[in-house]
Structure formats: structure tokens, C-alpha cells
Scaffold this motif. Structure first.
Motif, PDB file in Angstrom:
ATOM      1  N   VAL A 132       3.686   4.262  -1.031  1.00 56.66           N
ATOM      2  CA  VAL A 132       4.062   6.061  -1.448  1.00 56.66           C
ATOM      3  C   VAL A 132       2.997   5.962  -2.377  1.00 56.66           C
ATOM      4  O   VAL A 132       2.359   6.761  -3.170  1.00 56.66           O
ATOM      5  CB  VAL A 132       5.538   5.052  -2.266  1.00 56.66           C
ATOM      6  CG1 VAL A 132       5.707   6.582  -3.350  1.00 56.66           C
ATOM      7  CG2 VAL A 132       6.814   5.050  -1.259  1.00 56.66           C
TER       8      VAL A 132
ATOM      9  N   LEU B 291      -0.231   7.207  -1.319  1.00 59.34           N
ATOM     10  CA  LEU B 291      -0.065   8.375  -0.563  1.00 59.34           C
ATOM     11  C   LEU B 291       0.062   9.538  -1.594  1.00 59.34           C
ATOM     12  O   LEU B 291      -0.629  10.371  -1.316  1.00 59.34           O
ATOM     13  CB  LEU B 291       1.336   8.754  -0.009  1.00 59.34           C
ATOM     14  CG  LEU B 291       1.842   7.840   1.091  1.00 59.34           C
ATOM     15  CD1 LEU B 291       2.750   8.026   1.765  1.00 59.34           C
ATOM     16  CD2 LEU B 291       0.536   9.166   2.934  1.00 59.34           C
TER      17      LEU B 291
ATOM     18  N   ALA C  23       9.777   5.573   6.740  1.00 59.59           N
ATOM     19  CA  ALA C  23       9.196   5.795   8.650  1.00 59.59           C
ATOM     20  C   ALA C  23       7.802   4.686   9.194  1.00 59.59           C
ATOM     21  O   ALA C  23       7.929   4.536  10.179  1.00 59.59           O
ATOM     22  CB  ALA C  23       8.928   6.958   8.245  1.00 59.59           C
ATOM     23  N   ALA C  24       7.029   4.798   8.005  1.00 62.04           N
ATOM     24  CA  ALA C  24       5.349   3.920   8.940  1.00 62.04           C
ATOM     25  C   ALA C  24       6.100   2.517   8.568  1.00 62.04           C
ATOM     26  O   ALA C  24       5.108   1.567   9.150  1.00 62.04           O
ATOM     27  CB  ALA C  24       4.389   3.543   7.916  1.00 62.04           C
TER      28      ALA C  24
ATOM     29  N   ALA D 131       9.404  12.918  -0.325  1.00 58.97           N
ATOM     30  CA  ALA D 131       8.677  13.009   0.563  1.00 58.97           C
ATOM     31  C   ALA D 131       7.513  11.568   0.560  1.00 58.97           C
ATOM     32  O   ALA D 131       7.455  11.075   1.987  1.00 58.97           O
ATOM     33  CB  ALA D 131       7.970  14.450   1.102  1.00 58.97           C
ATOM     34  N   TRP D 132       6.976  11.511  -0.682  1.00 60.03           N
ATOM     35  CA  TRP D 132       6.238  10.312   0.055  1.00 60.03           C
ATOM     36  C   TRP D 132       7.375   9.107   0.243  1.00 60.03           C
ATOM     37  O   TRP D 132       6.397   8.000   1.289  1.00 60.03           O
ATOM     38  CB  TRP D 132       5.387  10.577  -1.468  1.00 60.03           C
ATOM     39  CG  TRP D 132       4.485  11.184  -1.341  1.00 60.03           C
ATOM     40  CD1 TRP D 132       3.413  11.668  -0.757  1.00 60.03           C
ATOM     41  CD2 TRP D 132       4.128  11.621  -2.846  1.00 60.03           C
ATOM     42  NE1 TRP D 132       2.724  12.998  -1.400  1.00 60.03           N
ATOM     43  CE2 TRP D 132       2.963  12.342  -2.008  1.00 60.03           C
ATOM     44  CE3 TRP D 132       4.346  11.112  -4.273  1.00 60.03           C
ATOM     45  CZ2 TRP D 132       2.581  13.271  -3.221  1.00 60.03           C
ATOM     46  CZ3 TRP D 132       3.632  11.835  -5.272  1.00 60.03           C
ATOM     47  CH2 TRP D 132       2.424  12.666  -4.603  1.00 60.03           C
ATOM     48  N   CYS D 133       8.334   9.050  -0.219  1.00 62.42           N
ATOM     49  CA  CYS D 133       8.981   7.920   0.047  1.00 62.42           C
ATOM     50  C   CYS D 133       9.477   7.848   1.541  1.00 62.42           C
ATOM     51  O   CYS D 133       9.447   6.545   2.359  1.00 62.42           O
ATOM     52  CB  CYS D 133      10.246   7.277  -0.843  1.00 62.42           C
ATOM     53  SG  CYS D 133      10.288   7.151  -2.494  1.00 62.42           S
ATOM     54  N   ASP D 134       9.597   8.912   2.110  1.00 64.03           N
ATOM     55  CA  ASP D 134      10.229   9.554   3.769  1.00 64.03           C
ATOM     56  C   ASP D 134       9.063   9.024   4.532  1.00 64.03           C
ATOM     57  O   ASP D 134       9.072   8.090   5.045  1.00 64.03           O
ATOM     58  CB  ASP D 134      10.469  10.437   3.637  1.00 64.03           C
ATOM     59  CG  ASP D 134      12.184  10.983   3.159  1.00 64.03           C
ATOM     60  OD1 ASP D 134      12.485   9.894   2.812  1.00 64.03           O
ATOM     61  OD2 ASP D 134      11.757  11.473   2.907  1.00 64.03           O
ATOM     62  N   THR D 135       7.719   9.131   4.173  1.00 66.42           N
ATOM     63  CA  THR D 135       6.413   8.834   4.557  1.00 66.42           C
ATOM     64  C   THR D 135       6.021   7.467   4.730  1.00 66.42           C
ATOM     65  O   THR D 135       5.872   6.506   5.963  1.00 66.42           O
ATOM     66  CB  THR D 135       5.315   9.807   4.746  1.00 66.42           C
ATOM     67  OG1 THR D 135       5.511  11.003   4.995  1.00 66.42           O
ATOM     68  CG2 THR D 135       3.966   9.703   5.299  1.00 66.42           C
ATOM     69  N   ALA D 136       6.798   7.021   3.680  1.00 64.82           N
ATOM     70  CA  ALA D 136       6.085   4.929   3.516  1.00 64.82           C
ATOM     71  C   ALA D 136       7.457   4.194   3.893  1.00 64.82           C
ATOM     72  O   ALA D 136       7.160   3.142   5.345  1.00 64.82           O
ATOM     73  CB  ALA D 136       5.998   4.689   2.280  1.00 64.82           C
TER      74      ALA D 136
END
Length: 112
Positions: A87, A90, A63-64, A56-61
């Protein structure tokens, strides 16, 4: 106590604490009867192996930072550094950098 120091070293060796976090725990342990596990837990420094949370943290990073993703896909390995840093930020330092790197590369090359 020597046992506490041995336990702290074992926590780093097993990946439960980063070397940076271990320094913080060691300072907290000075003059305290509490052991490294108690301090690591209280200070929120234990590294997580929760794959779902890491993902989830990787996906957020990812996407940003679409430009960094494109750069890594294009062969610029240096562009991975800011993604790993994002990451770690986060995760408040609880993610293991080598694990994050592997997971990011896997996601980038899988088209995440």
C-alpha cells in the motif's frame, strides 16, 4: 528559520508528513526561503487522509496477495508487513502506515 522548523515539526506531529518525508523536506529547506508546506507539496510528500483513496490502495494490495490475506486471517501477523509495504508503494509513501494497518485489518477481518 526557527518558525519553519517549528512548522515542520507540527506537520509531523499532526500526521501530515511522515518522519522520513520530514527529513527530505528539511534537506530541501536548507538555504531556501520556502517553507515546509511548499516543499512538501512540491515534492509530493504530504500524507493523505482520503479514506476512499486509502481504501482503494488497500483493496489493490489485498487482491494481489491472497496468500498474505489468508495468513493474516490464520493469525500470522507478520504477513501484514508485505501488505502494508504494498500500500505504501502504491501511495508513493503518502499513506500513513498506522492508518493503513488498521484499514487492512478491518478489511481482512470483514472478508474483503
Amino acid at each position: 528559520a526557527p518558525f519553519d522548523l517549528a512548522e515542520l515539526i507540527a506537520m509531523v506531529a499532526s500526521g501530515k508528513l511522515s518522519s522520513t518525508a520530514a527529513r527530505t523536506v528539511l534537506k530541501a529547506m536548507a538555504g531556501s526561503p520556502r517553507g515546509p508546506r511548499e516543499w512538501a507539496r512540491e515534492l509530493g510528500l504530504e500524507q493523505t487522509n482520503d479514506v476512499a483513496q486509502l481504501a482503494a490502495w488497500c483493496d489493490t494490495a489485498l487482491a494481489a496477495a491472497p496468500a498474505a490475506v489468508a495468513a493474516v486471517r490464520g493469525g500470522e501477523s507478520k504477513a501484514l508487513g508485505p501488505l502494508i509495504a504494498a500500500v505504501l508503494k502504491l501511495s508513493a509513501g503518502r499513506a500513513s502506515p498506522p492508518t493503513v494497518k488498521d484499514l487492512l485489518l478491518e478489511k481482512i477481518h470483514a472478508g474483503a
